[in-house]
Write a protein that holds these residues in place. Structure first.
Motif, PDB file in Angstrom:
ATOM      1  N   LEU A  30       0.932  -1.331   0.143  1.00 28.18           N
ATOM      2  CA  LEU A  30       0.112   0.068  -0.109  1.00 28.18           C
ATOM      3  C   LEU A  30       0.686   1.188  -0.012  1.00 28.18           C
ATOM      4  O   LEU A  30       0.556   2.366  -0.181  1.00 28.18           O
ATOM      5  CB  LEU A  30      -0.954   0.014   1.267  1.00 28.18           C
ATOM      6  CG  LEU A  30      -1.816  -1.212   1.170  1.00 28.18           C
ATOM      7  CD1 LEU A  30      -2.962  -1.052   2.165  1.00 28.18           C
ATOM      8  CD2 LEU A  30      -2.661  -1.233  -0.145  1.00 28.18           C
ATOM      9  N   SER A  31       2.223   1.269   0.243  1.00 21.67           N
ATOM     10  CA  SER A  31       2.938   2.109   0.141  1.00 21.67           C
ATOM     11  C   SER A  31       3.091   2.817  -1.275  1.00 21.67           C
ATOM     12  O   SER A  31       3.778   3.720  -1.764  1.00 21.67           O
ATOM     13  CB  SER A  31       4.378   2.085   0.657  1.00 21.67           C
ATOM     14  OG  SER A  31       5.044   1.211  -0.139  1.00 21.67           O
ATOM     15  N   THR A  47       0.176  -3.741 -15.681  1.00 21.65           N
ATOM     16  CA  THR A  47      -1.088  -4.062 -15.498  1.00 21.65           C
ATOM     17  C   THR A  47      -1.799  -4.403 -16.926  1.00 21.65           C
ATOM     18  O   THR A  47      -2.830  -5.019 -16.981  1.00 21.65           O
ATOM     19  CB  THR A  47      -1.961  -3.050 -14.719  1.00 21.65           C
ATOM     20  OG1 THR A  47      -2.034  -1.930 -15.661  1.00 21.65           O
ATOM     21  CG2 THR A  47      -1.730  -2.691 -13.490  1.00 21.65           C
ATOM     22  N   ALA A  48      -1.107  -4.069 -17.802  1.00 23.38           N
ATOM     23  CA  ALA A  48      -1.608  -4.193 -19.325  1.00 23.38           C
ATOM     24  C   ALA A  48      -1.902  -5.817 -19.615  1.00 23.38           C
ATOM     25  O   ALA A  48      -3.160  -6.325 -20.292  1.00 23.38           O
ATOM     26  CB  ALA A  48      -0.726  -4.008 -20.407  1.00 23.38           C
ATOM     27  N   PRO A  49      -1.291  -6.760 -19.147  1.00 22.16           N
ATOM     28  CA  PRO A  49      -1.525  -8.050 -19.378  1.00 22.16           C
ATOM     29  C   PRO A  49      -2.825  -8.519 -18.429  1.00 22.16           C
ATOM     30  O   PRO A  49      -3.322 -10.069 -18.766  1.00 22.16           O
ATOM     31  CB  PRO A  49      -0.398  -8.824 -18.961  1.00 22.16           C
ATOM     32  CG  PRO A  49       0.860  -7.941 -18.753  1.00 22.16           C
ATOM     33  CD  PRO A  49      -0.106  -6.660 -18.345  1.00 22.16           C
ATOM     34  N   PHE A  50      -3.418  -7.881 -17.707  1.00 20.24           N
ATOM     35  CA  PHE A  50      -4.649  -8.226 -16.963  1.00 20.24           C
ATOM     36  C   PHE A  50      -5.605  -8.915 -17.916  1.00 20.24           C
ATOM     37  O   PHE A  50      -6.069  -8.495 -18.772  1.00 20.24           O
ATOM     38  CB  PHE A  50      -5.277  -7.381 -16.013  1.00 20.24           C
ATOM     39  CG  PHE A  50      -6.536  -7.535 -15.390  1.00 20.24           C
ATOM     40  CD1 PHE A  50      -6.454  -8.552 -14.393  1.00 20.24           C
ATOM     41  CD2 PHE A  50      -7.835  -7.480 -15.814  1.00 20.24           C
ATOM     42  CE1 PHE A  50      -7.609  -8.734 -13.596  1.00 20.24           C
ATOM     43  CE2 PHE A  50      -8.856  -7.882 -15.240  1.00 20.24           C
ATOM     44  CZ  PHE A  50      -8.487  -8.449 -13.878  1.00 20.24           C
ATOM     45  N   ALA A  81       1.093  -2.048  -5.963  1.00 19.11           N
ATOM     46  CA  ALA A  81      -0.175  -1.933  -5.889  1.00 19.11           C
ATOM     47  C   ALA A  81      -0.995  -2.065  -6.871  1.00 19.11           C
ATOM     48  O   ALA A  81      -2.161  -1.544  -6.831  1.00 19.11           O
ATOM     49  CB  ALA A  81      -0.697  -0.633  -4.742  1.00 19.11           C
ATOM     50  N   ASN A  82      -0.645  -2.820  -8.036  1.00 16.19           N
ATOM     51  CA  ASN A  82      -1.221  -2.984  -9.165  1.00 16.19           C
ATOM     52  C   ASN A  82      -2.544  -3.474  -8.980  1.00 16.19           C
ATOM     53  O   ASN A  82      -3.387  -2.955  -9.894  1.00 16.19           O
ATOM     54  CB  ASN A  82      -0.494  -3.824 -10.189  1.00 16.19           C
ATOM     55  CG  ASN A  82       0.918  -3.319 -10.706  1.00 16.19           C
ATOM     56  OD1 ASN A  82       0.992  -2.082 -10.383  1.00 16.19           O
ATOM     57  ND2 ASN A  82       1.891  -3.966 -11.096  1.00 16.19           N
ATOM     58  N   LEU A  83      -2.827  -4.405  -8.250  1.00 13.04           N
ATOM     59  CA  LEU A  83      -4.250  -5.012  -8.149  1.00 13.04           C
ATOM     60  C   LEU A  83      -5.104  -4.023  -7.613  1.00 13.04           C
ATOM     61  O   LEU A  83      -6.257  -4.030  -7.714  1.00 13.04           O
ATOM     62  CB  LEU A  83      -4.278  -6.241  -7.649  1.00 13.04           C
ATOM     63  CG  LEU A  83      -3.457  -7.413  -8.091  1.00 13.04           C
ATOM     64  CD1 LEU A  83      -3.810  -8.689  -7.350  1.00 13.04           C
ATOM     65  CD2 LEU A  83      -3.917  -7.764  -9.569  1.00 13.04           C
ATOM     66  N   SER A  84      -4.845  -3.256  -6.751  1.00 11.17           N
ATOM     67  CA  SER A  84      -5.466  -2.091  -6.070  1.00 11.17           C
ATOM     68  C   SER A  84      -5.939  -1.097  -7.122  1.00 11.17           C
ATOM     69  O   SER A  84      -7.028  -0.713  -6.969  1.00 11.17           O
ATOM     70  CB  SER A  84      -4.746  -1.422  -5.014  1.00 11.17           C
ATOM     71  OG  SER A  84      -4.552  -2.301  -3.928  1.00 11.17           O
ATOM     72  N   HIS A  85      -4.992  -0.714  -7.928  1.00 14.75           N
ATOM     73  CA  HIS A  85      -5.363   0.230  -9.048  1.00 14.75           C
ATOM     74  C   HIS A  85      -6.265  -0.673 -10.074  1.00 14.75           C
ATOM     75  O   HIS A  85      -7.500   0.074 -10.642  1.00 14.75           O
ATOM     76  CB  HIS A  85      -4.220   0.560  -9.737  1.00 14.75           C
ATOM     77  CG  HIS A  85      -3.349   1.263  -9.002  1.00 14.75           C
ATOM     78  ND1 HIS A  85      -1.871   1.193  -9.338  1.00 14.75           N
ATOM     79  CD2 HIS A  85      -3.327   2.014  -7.900  1.00 14.75           C
ATOM     80  CE1 HIS A  85      -1.362   2.071  -8.265  1.00 14.75           C
ATOM     81  NE2 HIS A  85      -2.212   2.744  -7.328  1.00 14.75           N
ATOM     82  N   GLY A 128      -6.157 -16.155  -9.931  1.00 13.80           N
ATOM     83  CA  GLY A 128      -6.248 -14.917  -8.918  1.00 13.80           C
ATOM     84  C   GLY A 128      -7.691 -14.350  -8.566  1.00 13.80           C
ATOM     85  O   GLY A 128      -8.593 -14.616  -9.579  1.00 13.80           O
ATOM     86  N   ILE A 129      -7.811 -13.822  -7.541  1.00 13.99           N
ATOM     87  CA  ILE A 129      -9.005 -13.111  -7.190  1.00 13.99           C
ATOM     88  C   ILE A 129      -8.842 -11.409  -7.231  1.00 13.99           C
ATOM     89  O   ILE A 129      -8.079 -11.149  -6.164  1.00 13.99           O
ATOM     90  CB  ILE A 129      -9.640 -13.641  -5.836  1.00 13.99           C
ATOM     91  CG1 ILE A 129      -9.865 -15.170  -6.023  1.00 13.99           C
ATOM     92  CG2 ILE A 129     -10.939 -12.973  -5.296  1.00 13.99           C
ATOM     93  CD1 ILE A 129     -10.968 -15.491  -7.083  1.00 13.99           C
ATOM     94  N   LEU A 130      -9.647 -10.736  -7.573  1.00 10.48           N
ATOM     95  CA  LEU A 130      -9.683  -9.379  -7.627  1.00 10.48           C
ATOM     96  C   LEU A 130     -10.800  -8.855  -7.294  1.00 10.48           C
ATOM     97  O   LEU A 130     -11.855  -9.467  -7.470  1.00 10.48           O
ATOM     98  CB  LEU A 130      -9.336  -8.765  -8.848  1.00 10.48           C
ATOM     99  CG  LEU A 130      -9.050  -7.322  -9.210  1.00 10.48           C
ATOM    100  CD1 LEU A 130      -7.779  -6.997  -8.544  1.00 10.48           C
ATOM    101  CD2 LEU A 130      -9.165  -6.924 -10.465  1.00 10.48           C
ATOM    102  N   PRO A 131     -11.134  -7.834  -5.982  1.00 10.26           N
ATOM    103  CA  PRO A 131      -9.748  -7.188  -5.596  1.00 10.26           C
ATOM    104  C   PRO A 131      -9.153  -8.230  -4.529  1.00 10.26           C
ATOM    105  O   PRO A 131      -9.832  -9.155  -4.207  1.00 10.26           O
ATOM    106  CB  PRO A 131     -10.602  -6.118  -4.639  1.00 10.26           C
ATOM    107  CG  PRO A 131     -11.854  -6.729  -4.356  1.00 10.26           C
ATOM    108  CD  PRO A 131     -12.261  -7.412  -5.494  1.00 10.26           C
ATOM    109  N   SER A 132      -7.777  -7.933  -4.236  1.00 11.50           N
ATOM    110  CA  SER A 132      -6.879  -8.567  -3.307  1.00 11.50           C
ATOM    111  C   SER A 132      -7.261  -7.977  -2.099  1.00 11.50           C
ATOM    112  O   SER A 132      -6.963  -6.668  -1.724  1.00 11.50           O
ATOM    113  CB  SER A 132      -5.791  -8.307  -3.701  1.00 11.50           C
ATOM    114  OG  SER A 132      -4.873  -8.911  -2.657  1.00 11.50           O
ATOM    115  N   GLY A 133      -7.684  -8.709  -0.902  1.00 13.61           N
ATOM    116  CA  GLY A 133      -7.703  -8.372   0.530  1.00 13.61           C
ATOM    117  C   GLY A 133      -6.379  -8.479   1.195  1.00 13.61           C
ATOM    118  O   GLY A 133      -6.668  -8.673   2.502  1.00 13.61           O
ATOM    119  N   ALA A 134      -5.360  -8.842   0.413  1.00 12.58           N
ATOM    120  CA  ALA A 134      -4.129  -9.171   1.050  1.00 12.58           C
ATOM    121  C   ALA A 134      -3.232  -8.209   1.105  1.00 12.58           C
ATOM    122  O   ALA A 134      -3.022  -7.550   0.106  1.00 12.58           O
ATOM    123  CB  ALA A 134      -3.683 -10.636   0.656  1.00 12.58           C
TER     124      ALA A 134
END
Length: 292
Positions: free
Chosen positions: A145-146, A156-159, A187-191, A257-263
């Motif tokens: 998160l920093s 994030t393009a390959p998502f 923090a790519n998944l957060s975005h 993978g699961i989005l959003p990530s709560g980890a």
């Protein structure tokens, strides 16, 4: 059984009810981080789970630190069985994970690193996703998160969300799908989650190269794919053991993978400083991964 509230902590408890999930936590020389990881588990509600902590610290086990010991007591008061194990001498990451896997009896097992905090409800999302998708594993990649102000659109393009059932995939360096690995940086998944504008409780499965830190397996499928039994073919100093195990599961049963990530990654310095040997370079090239 569900989580006992504070008004029930002092009452006698019967922990004989079987857990749906075994949470497996390998730890080494990280007492403060372990306390935070256990605090995240104490915030989970469903499903019923047990915790196994295996410690390889050089000195006293991390669970003897007052903060970690307090979180163990909280989990036990909630009705969550906690098993504390010392596993020495150190024979490498893969051997340690195999040892933990052998302690598990639940239908699902979560490998949770000792520097990851889970937001409330994350375990329930993972467990339900694994059942709904019917694949070998699902995971939430820990977020740093920093880096919330650090957007990396090139990474994030390959998502790619799964469209339909999760099916087996073969991942190898230089092959299809390997270029997904930067998805889990920073923090790519957060975005990505913010851009998708997901509703509370809504989640999306997506294609991965692999996942680290927080991965929930169908235990028997992980065992059938070989688990981490390839540890004996590796030197003690290695990295990437989770990559090999996941690739073997993915080839047979698929993974997501699961989005959003709560980890959340605690961003402490790594305790794995010798990364000269990548497990997949040794195990997969030599064909030494053990079949069931």
């Amino acid at each position: 059984m569900g989580r006992r509230s504070s008004g029930q902590w002092a009452r006698p408890t019967d922990q004989r009810d079987g857990a749906a999930v075994d949470v497996l936590v390998p730890t080494c020389n990280r007492p403060a981080e372990l306390a935070v990881t256990l605090a995240g588990l104490a915030g989970q509600e469903d499903p019923a789970f047990a915790v196994v902590v295996s410690d390889q610290s050089a000195g006293q086990p991390a669970w003897e630190h007052p903060a970690a010991a307090a979180m163990v007591r909280v989990l036990e008061a909630q009705g969550r069985p906690v098993t504390l194990l010392r596993h020495l001498p150190r024979r490498g990451l893969a051997e340690h994970r195999q040892y933990l896997l052998e302690q598990s009896t639940a239908g699902q097992c979560l490998f949770l690193d000792d520097d990851v905090w889970l937001e409330p409800g994350a375990l329930d999302v993972l467990s339900r996703a694994l059942e709904e998708l019917g694949c070998g594993f699902v995971g939430m990649a820990p977020q740093g998160l920093s880096f919330l102000a650090d957007r990396r659109p090139d990474q994030t393009a390959p998502f790619e969300a799964w469209d339909g059932p999760v099916t087996p995939e073969r991942i190898r360096p230089e092959g299809p799908g390997f270029d997904r690995w930067p998805l889990h940086n920073a923090a790519n998944l957060s975005h990505l989650g913010a851009d998708l504008s997901l509703e509370p409780g809504e989640w999306v499965p997506y294609h991965v190269a692999w996942l680290g830190g927080c991965v929930l397996y169908r235990r028997q499928l992980l065992v059938d794919a070989g688990g981490f039994r390839f540890w004996s073919s590796l030197p003690a100093g290695h990295a990437g053991e989770d990559v090999v195990a996941q690739w073997q599961v993915m080839e047979r049963y698929g993974g997501a993978g699961i989005l959003p990530s709560g980890a959340v990654h605690l961003e402490s310095p790594t305790t794995v400083t010798d990364r000269r040997v990548e497990a997949y370079d040794v195990v997969l090239d030599r064909g030494s991964a053990q079949a069931p």
